[in-house]
Write a protein that holds these residues in place. Sequence first.
Motif, short mmCIF file in Angstrom:
data_model
loop_
_atom_site.label_atom_id
_atom_site.label_comp_id
_atom_site.label_asym_id
_atom_site.label_seq_id
_atom_site.Cartn_x
_atom_site.Cartn_y
_atom_site.Cartn_z
N ILE A 189 0.88 -1.18 0.00
CA ILE A 189 0.00 0.00 0.00
C ILE A 189 0.91 1.22 0.00
O ILE A 189 1.79 1.35 0.86
N ILE A 190 0.74 2.08 -0.98
CA ILE A 190 1.50 3.34 -1.05
C ILE A 190 0.49 4.45 -1.24
O ILE A 190 -0.23 4.48 -2.25
N THR A 191 0.43 5.37 -0.29
CA THR A 191 -0.67 6.33 -0.32
C THR A 191 -0.28 7.64 0.34
O THR A 191 0.69 7.72 1.11
N ASP A 192 -1.06 8.66 0.04
CA ASP A 192 -0.82 10.02 0.55
C ASP A 192 -2.15 10.59 1.03
O ASP A 192 -2.81 11.34 0.32
N PRO A 193 -2.57 10.24 2.26
CA PRO A 193 -3.86 10.71 2.77
C PRO A 193 -3.84 12.23 3.02
O PRO A 193 -2.77 12.86 3.06
N PRO A 194 -5.01 12.82 3.21
CA PRO A 194 -5.05 14.26 3.54
C PRO A 194 -4.43 14.52 4.91
O PRO A 194 -4.53 13.69 5.82
N TYR A 195 -3.79 15.70 5.03
CA TYR A 195 -3.03 16.00 6.23
C TYR A 195 -3.79 16.76 7.33
O TYR A 195 -3.42 16.63 8.50
N PRO A 196 -4.79 17.60 7.04
CA PRO A 196 -5.41 18.41 8.10
C PRO A 196 -6.00 17.58 9.23
O PRO A 196 -6.35 16.40 9.05
N TYR A 199 -9.09 15.16 9.24
CA TYR A 199 -9.04 13.87 8.54
C TYR A 199 -8.28 12.80 9.32
O TYR A 199 -8.06 11.69 8.80
N LEU A 200 -7.89 13.07 10.55
CA LEU A 200 -7.06 12.12 11.30
C LEU A 200 -7.72 10.76 11.46
O LEU A 200 -7.04 9.72 11.43
N SER A 201 -9.04 10.72 11.61
CA SER A 201 -9.71 9.43 11.82
C SER A 201 -9.50 8.47 10.65
O SER A 201 -9.56 7.25 10.82
N LEU A 202 -9.23 9.03 9.46
CA LEU A 202 -9.03 8.18 8.29
C LEU A 202 -7.81 7.29 8.43
O LEU A 202 -7.76 6.19 7.86
N TYR A 203 -6.81 7.73 9.20
CA TYR A 203 -5.59 6.94 9.36
C TYR A 203 -5.88 5.65 10.12
O TYR A 203 -5.31 4.59 9.82
N GLY A 217 3.90 -9.87 5.67
CA GLY A 217 5.23 -9.42 5.28
C GLY A 217 5.20 -8.23 4.34
O GLY A 217 6.24 -7.66 4.02
N GLY A 218 3.99 -7.88 3.86
CA GLY A 218 3.86 -6.75 2.94
C GLY A 218 3.97 -5.41 3.64
O GLY A 218 3.73 -5.28 4.84
N SER A 219 4.33 -4.37 2.86
CA SER A 219 4.60 -3.04 3.41
C SER A 219 3.49 -2.05 3.07
O SER A 219 2.86 -2.14 2.02
N MET A 220 3.30 -1.10 3.97
CA MET A 220 2.43 0.04 3.71
C MET A 220 3.22 1.32 3.95
O MET A 220 3.76 1.53 5.04
N LEU A 221 3.33 2.15 2.91
CA LEU A 221 4.04 3.42 3.00
C LEU A 221 3.00 4.53 3.00
O LEU A 221 2.25 4.69 2.02
N VAL A 222 2.98 5.32 4.06
CA VAL A 222 1.97 6.36 4.21
C VAL A 222 2.67 7.72 4.32
O VAL A 222 3.35 8.00 5.31
N MET A 223 2.52 8.54 3.29
CA MET A 223 3.09 9.88 3.31
C MET A 223 2.23 10.75 4.22
O MET A 223 1.01 10.78 4.10
N VAL A 224 2.88 11.47 5.13
CA VAL A 224 2.14 12.27 6.10
C VAL A 224 2.80 13.64 6.26
O VAL A 224 3.95 13.84 5.90
N GLY A 225 2.05 14.56 6.83
CA GLY A 225 2.63 15.82 7.27
C GLY A 225 3.26 15.64 8.64
O GLY A 225 3.01 14.65 9.33
N GLN A 226 4.08 16.61 9.04
CA GLN A 226 4.76 16.48 10.32
C GLN A 226 3.91 16.93 11.51
O GLN A 226 4.22 16.64 12.66
N SER A 227 2.84 17.64 11.26
CA SER A 227 2.12 18.32 12.35
C SER A 227 1.50 17.36 13.36
O SER A 227 1.46 17.66 14.56
N PRO A 325 -5.41 3.79 -1.38
CA PRO A 325 -6.78 4.05 -0.96
C PRO A 325 -7.18 5.53 -1.00
O PRO A 325 -8.35 5.85 -0.77
N PHE A 326 -6.21 6.41 -1.24
CA PHE A 326 -6.49 7.85 -1.41
C PHE A 326 -5.85 8.27 -2.73
O PHE A 326 -4.93 9.09 -2.76
N CYS A 327 -6.32 7.72 -3.84
CA CYS A 327 -5.56 7.83 -5.08
C CYS A 327 -5.65 9.22 -5.73
O CYS A 327 -4.84 9.52 -6.60
N GLY A 328 -6.59 10.06 -5.30
CA GLY A 328 -6.67 11.40 -5.90
C GLY A 328 -6.77 11.30 -7.40
O GLY A 328 -7.62 10.59 -7.95
N ALA A 329 -5.88 12.01 -8.10
CA ALA A 329 -5.91 12.00 -9.57
C ALA A 329 -5.01 10.94 -10.17
O ALA A 329 -4.71 10.97 -11.35
N GLY A 330 -4.54 9.99 -9.35
CA GLY A 330 -3.92 8.80 -9.90
C GLY A 330 -2.42 8.80 -10.11
O GLY A 330 -1.90 7.94 -10.82
#
Length: 366
Positions: A189-196, A199-203, A217-227, A325-330
């Motif tokens: 899973i490689i995804t970039d959920p919304p940061y505000p 939207y925290l409950s989505l995580y 054994g599979g990986s999930m990479l989740v791009m996040v903001g630092q806040s 799961p948050f593919c946006g414009a792909g």
Amino acid sequence: MAEASLTLFNKARQSLVEARSIDEVKAVRDKAEALRLYMKQAGESLQMQNDIAEIKLRAERRAGEILGDMEKNEGGRPNQNQSHDVTSFAPPTLSDLGLSKMQSHRWQTIAAMPEDAFEAHIAKTKARNEELTTASVLRLAKDLVREEARQEMVDRGAQEVAVTGSYQVIYGDLTRAMADIAPQSIDAIITDPPYPREYLSLYGELAQGAARVLRLGGSMLVMVGQSYLPDILALMTPHVRYHWTVAYLTPGGQSAQLWQRRVNTFWKPVLWFVNGEYDGQWIGDVARSDVNDNDKRYHGWGQSESGMADLIERCTKPGDVILDPFCGAGTTGVAAIALGRGFIGIDLDESAVKITKARLAEVRCA
């Protein structure tokens, strides 16, 4: 002063209508800009400043029209016909015209705007008593181009079926859509959920779904903001195992400014979770986007294809199935398909799903 300004305004507009050369239009434009600066320094009303600024903008639009109609310069060298009796010269260069490439581009961008949008912007800005500037017109022109491209992709994506070859795009709610995916059928899973914050409950929902669909054994990479890193980890670690944090570099002028934190950030954390024990290869923990490569044409939160491709190559292998799961414009899907991976995308925005389908169809046909 107001009466003199109106007379000047009308005269300048007529001059622009009659102008046939860049020199004529530049003369009007330069005089208007000099007068606007003088009026600003003299403390004249914003209304009067905007009247002069409008002359400047109309001159820049007219200059852009003339530049667009000019024959493309082929180097400025004389060209001789076969008889060598007649010598013709290529059109003048921008340097000959006293223009920079940036000026030419900006003016032609303004000229390319639909007339109704240009006129409406001037009228609205003056009615609101806001400053009328070239920068504001260029921002609008850029937004219009972006929206046109986005709408074109939406229209094309509406013609694509949901499943085509090695990818699937699902329009729907995150939890319900992930419930329809077969257990342990996803390699990564490689995804970039919304940061505000809202939207925290989505995580937490993402982590719950990942624990079911991600192979052992599979990986999930989740791009996040630092806040909100502590909150995100607290929501996700009850369901999936935290493995590492990858630094995703965003060099150039694409850095985000977090005013409330007084930080200019040139990287994003990519939280790396695993379903069970990690069974993949060794990887370096610094990924990067190409310089100034963020792509906001189709989605306001869009990332770069180069950056997503780097993450995909580090953490998956050809033939793997990647879920966003948050593919946006792909963007993740575009990179995945181009690199020989399978892809499943989910989004709650119907227009974003259509854009994703259109972009993936282009990659498939390339």
